[in-house]
Design an enzyme around this catalytic site. Structure first.
Site, PDB file in Angstrom:
ATOM      1  N   SER A  46       0.802  -1.235   0.000  1.00  0.00           N
ATOM      2  CA  SER A  46       0.000   0.000   0.000  1.00  0.00           C
ATOM      3  C   SER A  46       0.830   1.277   0.000  1.00  0.00           C
ATOM      4  CB  SER A  46      -0.948   0.019   1.197  1.00  0.00           C
ATOM      5  OG  SER A  46      -2.089  -0.728   0.905  1.00  0.00           O
ATOM      6  N   LYS A 102       0.456   3.236  -2.976  1.00  0.00           N
ATOM      7  CA  LYS A 102      -0.739   4.082  -3.161  1.00  0.00           C
ATOM      8  C   LYS A 102      -0.365   5.557  -3.047  1.00  0.00           C
ATOM      9  CE  LYS A 102      -3.885   0.552  -1.437  1.00  0.00           C
ATOM     10  NZ  LYS A 102      -4.537  -0.039  -0.272  1.00  0.00           N
ATOM     11  N   TYR A 138      -3.140  -2.820 -10.596  1.00  0.00           N
ATOM     12  CA  TYR A 138      -3.043  -2.542  -9.153  1.00  0.00           C
ATOM     13  C   TYR A 138      -2.157  -3.582  -8.460  1.00  0.00           C
ATOM     14  CZ  TYR A 138      -4.584  -2.358  -4.269  1.00  0.00           C
ATOM     15  OH  TYR A 138      -4.611  -2.308  -2.898  1.00  0.00           O
ATOM     16  N   TYR A 189      -4.546   3.517   7.678  1.00  0.00           N
ATOM     17  CA  TYR A 189      -5.864   2.846   7.738  1.00  0.00           C
ATOM     18  C   TYR A 189      -6.685   3.320   8.928  1.00  0.00           C
ATOM     19  CZ  TYR A 189      -2.578  -0.137   5.253  1.00  0.00           C
ATOM     20  OH  TYR A 189      -1.581  -0.606   4.461  1.00  0.00           O
ATOM     21  N   VAL A 211       1.039  -3.597   3.843  1.00  0.00           N
ATOM     22  CA  VAL A 211       1.005  -4.900   4.517  1.00  0.00           C
ATOM     23  C   VAL A 211       2.295  -5.703   4.323  1.00  0.00           C
ATOM     24  CG1 VAL A 211      -1.492  -5.238   4.663  1.00  0.00           C
ATOM     25  CG2 VAL A 211      -0.261  -5.998   2.625  1.00  0.00           C
TER      26      VAL A 211
HETATM   27  N1  GLN Z   1      -2.068  -5.151  -2.249  1.00  0.00           N
HETATM   28  C1  GLN Z   1      -2.660  -5.105  -0.935  1.00  0.00           C
HETATM   29  C2  GLN Z   1      -4.165  -5.255  -1.024  1.00  0.00           C
HETATM   30  O1  GLN Z   1      -4.755  -4.750  -1.921  1.00  0.00           O
HETATM   31  C3  GLN Z   1      -2.296  -3.825  -0.291  1.00  0.00           C
HETATM   32  C4  GLN Z   1      -2.914  -3.665   1.067  1.00  0.00           C
HETATM   33  C5  GLN Z   1      -2.051  -2.960   2.046  1.00  0.00           C
HETATM   34  O2  GLN Z   1      -0.823  -2.880   1.917  1.00  0.00           O
HETATM   35  N2  GLN Z   1      -2.674  -2.512   3.096  1.00  0.00           N
HETATM   36  O3  GLN Z   1      -4.777  -5.861  -0.180  1.00  0.00           O
END
Ligand code: GLN
Length: 306
Positions: free
Chosen positions: A65, A68, A190, A242, A260
């Site tokens: 993430s 992102k 993604y 989050y 994650v």
């Molecule tokens: N690729 C992971 C997902 O879409 C990313 C989630 C994350 O790092 N929180 O679940």
């Protein structure tokens, strides 16, 4: 005042040792579960060019993430405020992969850092570029000045094979008209974007433009104007970790984006960027030792945005 970040990093590296087995490595993406929970790395990139590191700061890990943030910075720099017609700027208070708000908020995700919002950003990039994930990859290579940064194709495939929840989110948004490209291609882009691997040292350097008000410190190139960089920092503070963003701000006091894979990028505007990695996660999906390390960093340096 120049601080000796090295002795602080060494102290933190020692202090986190007992925590390294406490977190739980993400296993919903099967390939991520193979990483040893005992790893810990930390790197500081100062805007004056000094760098400091400890532990596994030169070991590559899955950004997940954290990508992102880079995807958002790229979309915001190219498209400007129009992106906010398709994604909000409020904390969700829900897990990063939750579906529940999407129905009563008519397919408009709360923010670009939950999965739904990131999928909209990928969709925006997919409309603008030939391949969204290649655009993000080239962007981070340029920001880190490291052309060898790449996807991990095994991790990407592993996520794509199990992307049932993200696909559900994408189909849901498509039904509301908030996804313009085919679901399968957005999910593929993604997953590849999330699989980008970097070291803490590379990540701290790549994020440093956001600590330097939108301008790359070592090249002087403006990525975002200062006002836009301020806005991304604000989003990181309120939404970057989050549904734990409130507690993270309370403990650490810096804008940050987690993933994650166990990485966290945190920013000290006007001063430095900090990357930390430890794959054991807490219940909200943030690196357990990584969050603790950043909490200790701002406590020991007496520096935060507050
Ligand atoms: N690729 C992971 C997902 O879409 C990313 C989630 C994350 O790092 N929180 O679940």
């Amino acid at each position: 005042m120049l601080l000796d970040y090295q002795s602080i990093l060494d102290t933190i590296h020692r202090e986190v040792q007992p925590l390294l087995r406490e977190g739980k490595v993400a296993d919903y993406i099967p390939e991520l579960s193979k990483v040893s929970p005992g790893r810990f790395g930390m790197a500081v990139y100062c805007l004056d060019g000094r760098t400091f590191s400890a532990g596994d700061a030169d070991v590559k890990f899955s950004l997940q993430s954290i990508t992102k943030l880079f995807a958002l910075a790229l979309a915001f720099s190219r498209e400007g405020d129009v992106i906010w017609t398709r994604v909000g700027r409020e904390p969700s208070g829900n897990p990063f992969n939750s579906l529940v708000q999407l129905e009563y908020e008519r397919g408009i995700p709360r923010n670009p850092f939950i999965n739904a919002g990131a999928l909209v950003i990928t969709d925006i990039l997919a409309t603008r570029f030939v391949q969204a994930e290649i655009a993000v990859l080239q962007f981070v290579r340029m920001l880190a000045d490291e052309p060898a940064i790449d996807f991990d194709r095994i991790v990407a495939q592993s996520e794509q094979d199990t992307a049932h929840r993200n696909s559900a989110i994408a189909y849901f948004m498509k039904d509301f008209g908030n996804l313009h490209n085919p679901v399968a291609s957005v999910i593929g882009s993604y997953c590849r974007q999330c699989s980008i691997t970097m070291t803490c040292a590379e990540l701290a350097k790549a994020g440093s433009f956001l600590a330097q008000h939108g301008t790359i410190p070592w090249s002087g190139m403006e990525i975002l104007d200062a006002s836009s960089a301020k806005r991304l920092n604000a989003l990181m503070l309120t939404c970057g970790t989050y549904d734990a963003a409130g507690d993270f701000a309370y403990r650490v006091g810096l804008p940050a984006k987690s993933g994650v894979g166990g990485g966290i990028l945190a920013l000290m505007p006007g001063d430095a960027s900090i990357a930390v990695w430890s794959p054991g996660l807490d219940a909200t999906g943030n690196s357990l030792a990584g969050t603790y390390a950043l909490e200790r960093f701002t406590t020991l340096t007496a520096r935060s945005i507050f």
